[in-house]
Design an enzyme around this catalytic site. Structure first.
Site, mmCIF file in Angstrom:
data_model
loop_
_atom_site.group_PDB
_atom_site.id
_atom_site.type_symbol
_atom_site.label_atom_id
_atom_site.label_comp_id
_atom_site.label_asym_id
_atom_site.label_seq_id
_atom_site.Cartn_x
_atom_site.Cartn_y
_atom_site.Cartn_z
ATOM 1 N N GLY A 155 0.981 -1.205 -0.075
ATOM 2 C CA GLY A 155 -0.024 -0.113 0.198
ATOM 3 C C GLY A 155 0.767 1.359 0.033
ATOM 4 O O GLY A 155 2.100 1.339 0.476
ATOM 5 N N GLN A 157 3.266 9.835 1.065
ATOM 6 C CA GLN A 157 4.459 9.199 1.085
ATOM 7 C C GLN A 157 5.238 9.645 -0.104
ATOM 8 O O GLN A 157 6.413 9.164 -0.215
ATOM 9 C CB GLN A 157 4.303 7.712 0.999
ATOM 10 C CG GLN A 157 3.839 7.315 2.609
ATOM 11 C CD GLN A 157 3.398 5.629 2.514
ATOM 12 O OE1 GLN A 157 2.605 5.306 2.203
ATOM 13 N NE2 GLN A 157 4.534 5.107 3.311
ATOM 14 N N CYS A 200 6.124 0.150 7.173
ATOM 15 C CA CYS A 200 5.607 1.219 6.394
ATOM 16 C C CYS A 200 7.048 1.659 5.395
ATOM 17 O O CYS A 200 8.060 1.607 5.990
ATOM 18 C CB CYS A 200 5.531 2.413 7.360
ATOM 19 S SG CYS A 200 5.024 3.619 6.302
ATOM 20 N N LEU A 201 6.422 1.805 4.286
ATOM 21 C CA LEU A 201 7.997 2.305 3.322
ATOM 22 C C LEU A 201 8.543 3.296 3.888
ATOM 23 O O LEU A 201 9.645 3.584 3.356
ATOM 24 C CB LEU A 201 6.965 2.217 1.961
ATOM 25 C CG LEU A 201 6.769 1.063 1.257
ATOM 26 C CD1 LEU A 201 5.973 1.268 0.011
ATOM 27 C CD2 LEU A 201 7.764 0.062 1.262
ATOM 28 N N HIS A 212 -4.285 1.423 7.680
ATOM 29 C CA HIS A 212 -2.992 2.214 7.713
ATOM 30 C C HIS A 212 -2.810 3.152 6.552
ATOM 31 O O HIS A 212 -2.153 4.433 7.042
ATOM 32 C CB HIS A 212 -1.895 0.805 7.361
ATOM 33 C CG HIS A 212 -0.577 1.304 7.361
ATOM 34 N ND1 HIS A 212 0.267 0.876 8.165
ATOM 35 C CD2 HIS A 212 0.157 2.109 6.500
ATOM 36 C CE1 HIS A 212 1.727 1.288 7.792
ATOM 37 N NE2 HIS A 212 1.523 2.234 7.021
ATOM 38 N N GLU A 213 -3.273 3.037 5.374
ATOM 39 C CA GLU A 213 -3.185 3.979 4.506
ATOM 40 C C GLU A 213 -4.147 5.138 4.549
ATOM 41 O O GLU A 213 -3.653 6.270 4.547
ATOM 42 C CB GLU A 213 -3.400 3.432 3.197
ATOM 43 C CG GLU A 213 -2.444 2.055 2.650
ATOM 44 C CD GLU A 213 -0.972 2.567 2.814
ATOM 45 O OE1 GLU A 213 -0.532 3.627 2.757
ATOM 46 O OE2 GLU A 213 -0.359 1.537 2.946
ATOM 47 N N HIS A 271 -2.370 7.429 6.913
ATOM 48 C CA HIS A 271 -1.294 8.384 6.387
ATOM 49 C C HIS A 271 -1.863 9.647 5.840
ATOM 50 O O HIS A 271 -1.412 10.863 5.960
ATOM 51 C CB HIS A 271 -0.823 7.674 5.115
ATOM 52 C CG HIS A 271 0.507 6.923 5.392
ATOM 53 N ND1 HIS A 271 1.496 7.360 6.092
ATOM 54 C CD2 HIS A 271 0.632 5.285 5.129
ATOM 55 C CE1 HIS A 271 2.549 6.367 6.149
ATOM 56 N NE2 HIS A 271 2.004 5.231 5.730
#
Ligand code: NI
Length: 177
Positions: free
Chosen positions: A46, A51, A93-94, A135-136, A139
């Protein structure tokens, strides 16, 4: 399509509340294409637009890891419609590469948003998709999974992260929020 650089914590863009998309224009379509490519390349399941440095309400997800593209989901202006149950799982997380921690989330969610054609879609999810959606969507509110771990775990994380950043030559006065 092109790969976009991923913003790494504590980049302030990750703390910005993303703005609603009013018009799904060419620039948003291009952003979506590039986000999908960036997510698959990372690889991640995701990615939210903050991000990649664009605080707008766009997320892409693909939790079907075995076959990239099979579970591809693009959501614009997603909203949580309902939630039920609780579940705890390991998240990463990226934007916080190499760090994983256990996070409690809703077990099931129903999310409504627009697809890239501007059609309203509603997704009822459980398991990994439910967690990834939450999670997304966090963000887009400027929230990170480290905000949802215990105060002690967060302290340990911040100490470790500062050390890592120092080793990578980051600004010594860098403040972790
Ligand atoms: Ni993330």
């Amino acid at each position: 399509m092109s790969l976009l650089p991923i913003s790494i914590y504590p980049d302030p863009v990750l703390r910005q509340k993303a703005e609603r998309v009013e018009n799904i224009d060419d620039s948003i379509q291009r952003l979506i294409d590039n986000m999908i490519e960036t997510m698959h390349e990372a690889p991640g399941i995701g990615l939210a637009a903050n991000q990649v440095g664009r605080p707008v309400r766009v997320v892409v997800l693909d939790v079907e890891r075995r076959e990239p593209g099979a579970g591809l989901l693009v959501l614009i202006n997603p909203e949580l419609i309902s939630a039920a149950g609780k579940t705890k799982s390991e998240e990463g997380c990226l934007s916080i590469p190499g760090y994983f921690a256990s996070v409690t989330r809703h077990q099931e969610v129903v999310v409504r948003g627009l697809d890239r054609q501007g059609q309203t879609i509603e997704i009822a999810a459980d398991g990994l998709l439910s967690i990834a959606l939450q999670h997304e969507m966090d963000h887009l509110e400027g929230k990170l999974f480290i905000d949802r771990i215990s105060a002690i775990a967060r302290d340990i994380f911040k100490r470790r992260w500062k050390k890592k950043l120092r080793e990578e030559g980051a600004e010594p006065q860098l403040c972790l929020d």
